[in-house]
Design a protein around this motif. Sequence first.
Motif, PDB file in Angstrom:
ATOM      1  N   ARG A  95       0.832  -1.207   0.000  1.00  0.00           N
ATOM      2  CA  ARG A  95       0.000   0.000   0.000  1.00  0.00           C
ATOM      3  C   ARG A  95       0.866   1.257   0.000  1.00  0.00           C
ATOM      4  N   ILE A  96       1.931   1.251   0.816  1.00  0.00           N
ATOM      5  CA  ILE A  96       2.823   2.411   0.876  1.00  0.00           C
ATOM      6  C   ILE A  96       3.534   2.607  -0.460  1.00  0.00           C
ATOM      7  N   CYS A  97       4.003   1.528  -1.059  1.00  0.00           N
ATOM      8  CA  CYS A  97       4.686   1.647  -2.355  1.00  0.00           C
ATOM      9  C   CYS A  97       3.734   2.169  -3.431  1.00  0.00           C
ATOM     10  N   GLU A  98       2.476   1.744  -3.388  1.00  0.00           N
ATOM     11  CA  GLU A  98       1.503   2.243  -4.361  1.00  0.00           C
ATOM     12  C   GLU A  98       1.242   3.736  -4.152  1.00  0.00           C
ATOM     13  N   ALA A  99       1.221   4.179  -2.883  1.00  0.00           N
ATOM     14  CA  ALA A  99       1.046   5.604  -2.604  1.00  0.00           C
ATOM     15  C   ALA A  99       2.243   6.400  -3.109  1.00  0.00           C
ATOM     16  N   SER A 385       3.090  13.848   3.207  1.00  0.00           N
ATOM     17  CA  SER A 385       2.217  14.932   3.679  1.00  0.00           C
ATOM     18  C   SER A 385       0.816  14.417   4.005  1.00  0.00           C
ATOM     19  N   ARG A 386       0.430  13.292   3.421  1.00  0.00           N
ATOM     20  CA  ARG A 386      -0.852  12.673   3.789  1.00  0.00           C
ATOM     21  C   ARG A 386      -0.795  12.166   5.236  1.00  0.00           C
ATOM     22  N   ILE A 387       0.356  11.639   5.619  1.00  0.00           N
ATOM     23  CA  ILE A 387       0.520  11.169   7.001  1.00  0.00           C
ATOM     24  C   ILE A 387       0.451  12.346   7.959  1.00  0.00           C
ATOM     25  N   GLU A 398      -6.017   5.208   7.583  1.00  0.00           N
ATOM     26  CA  GLU A 398      -4.898   4.426   7.055  1.00  0.00           C
ATOM     27  C   GLU A 398      -3.594   5.190   7.049  1.00  0.00           C
ATOM     28  N   TRP A 399      -3.638   6.526   7.187  1.00  0.00           N
ATOM     29  CA  TRP A 399      -2.406   7.316   7.193  1.00  0.00           C
ATOM     30  C   TRP A 399      -1.898   7.537   8.605  1.00  0.00           C
ATOM     31  N   SER A 400      -2.770   7.867   9.535  1.00  0.00           N
ATOM     32  CA  SER A 400      -2.316   8.036  10.922  1.00  0.00           C
ATOM     33  C   SER A 400      -1.879   6.704  11.519  1.00  0.00           C
ATOM     34  N   GLY A 403       2.182   2.176   8.553  1.00  0.00           N
ATOM     35  CA  GLY A 403       3.331   1.439   9.086  1.00  0.00           C
ATOM     36  C   GLY A 403       4.570   2.274   9.292  1.00  0.00           C
ATOM     37  N   LEU A 404       4.585   3.509   8.767  1.00  0.00           N
ATOM     38  CA  LEU A 404       5.725   4.411   8.966  1.00  0.00           C
ATOM     39  C   LEU A 404       5.595   5.262  10.217  1.00  0.00           C
ATOM     40  N   VAL A 405       4.468   5.187  10.895  1.00  0.00           N
ATOM     41  CA  VAL A 405       4.211   6.022  12.080  1.00  0.00           C
ATOM     42  C   VAL A 405       4.653   5.284  13.338  1.00  0.00           C
ATOM     43  N   GLU A 406       5.444   5.984  14.151  1.00  0.00           N
ATOM     44  CA  GLU A 406       5.906   5.459  15.448  1.00  0.00           C
ATOM     45  C   GLU A 406       6.575   4.093  15.300  1.00  0.00           C
ATOM     46  N   GLN A 407       7.464   3.980  14.295  1.00  0.00           N
ATOM     47  CA  GLN A 407       8.216   2.740  14.145  1.00  0.00           C
ATOM     48  C   GLN A 407       9.153   2.537  15.337  1.00  0.00           C
TER      49      GLN A 407
END
Length: 465
Positions: A95-99, A385-387, A398-400, A403-407
């Motif tokens: 999903r992240i790669c598609e974004a 910027s969507r995150i 799905e942005w907040s 998987g990149l948030v609070e790794q």
Amino acid sequence: MYSGFWYTEALEKDNDLSPRLEGDLNTDVCIIGGGFLGLWSAIRLKKANPNMSIAIIERDRCGSGASGRNGGLATNWWAKFLSLKKICGETEARRICEAADSAIDEIGHFCQENSIDAQFRKEGWLWTASNKKQIDSWLVLTEELEKYKLNPFQIMSSEDIQKKTGSPRTLAGIFDPNAATVQPAMLARGLRRVAIELGIQIFEHTPLVKLERSKVPVVKVPHGHITAQKVVIAMNAWGAQFPELRRMITLMSSDMVATAPAKQQLDAIGFSGGEGITDSRTLLNYWRNTPEGRVIFGKPLGQFGFAGHIGNLYDRPSPVANKIEKEFRSFYPQLNNVPIVSNWTGPIDRTLKGIPNFGRLGGHPNIFYGIGFSGNGVGTTVFASRIIKSLVEGKNDEWSKCGLVEQKIKLFPPDPFCFIGAHLVRDALVKKEAKEDLDQEPGLLVRALASLAPAGYVPQENDVK
């Protein structure tokens, strides 16, 4: 302040300067940093929330930091799929790669809709090998992508890759059609103009002095302060001044040179397309041409920041310009008569995995950050910027929850250990890759030190395990 070729060219077309903040201001959102992440986030927030008051503070001019000093290669994230899969699983990685994939066209459409002359050319990315050791270094990635029917890369023959690049040193390669090149400083200045037109307040020459982490945060600047309901730290490498962010990244430079225009010569050797080009070493060689026929060539060989302090470390000509030029000449001996007319350096906020992290600073519910773009921010900041938007809006989406948030990322050692180690590892990489260019095997100690380097484009075998 020294800026180098890109920003000098951009200011010739747009020399507008916003005032510095004098006095006090109350606002819904204050964004610290007027580069790509700050500007894209502000624009996305304002378009979704027209009544939201947003202010951006920038220590110099918008886009004068890393956003206006990079190579201008807007690549997507399929090359990072293996690292992402280890962090957040196959579904979220996809999903992240598609974004990230969609961000390339978003840049082009945004420039077209807003009459931004950022020299956007969507002509792809050539991922090449510049010595025998690098040949097929991408296979561990592409074979994994094939399992999921996700592989966008096209294999190119050595003959075709040399025709495309015009360089005898490119021995093999693969091609991703969904990538672009831009004039990054012009893109940043265009984003700034659109932000102002939307009603976003921008204060340039307004550096952060202190961030008070009260319930309603207060952003202190030299001649005033901003009381904001929400604060976004979008400072790239300068974000290392915050203790929570400092060890997420190491501060390093990437150094670039620009040639005089030589379009006829580039056309004659076949280097006439708008592709972005990299090789497969850790100390990455990256280059591209411009519409007027310049070559921009870069490599991370320069300086490291110490203990989160940058000062004026990168506001000067490149200290390794002669080494960058030598590397460029080795790729294009046919262009030995074309002079270098500019050189510059810029900071990279490199994480160990090459993946940015997002979250709440020290757990504060109203202070958010994005950091660690690792020299790959031109396209990444668009979907990042969507995150930021979702975090600021307090969404549970799905942005907040991305998987990149609070790794739970692995941290670099504290300084002085990181600073000393960075020099040892960098010097070992230089020796290792120089040996490989000669088709020789580096020594055991050099290999051991080089293996400690943060992740680059080339995936490791253990990424698939």
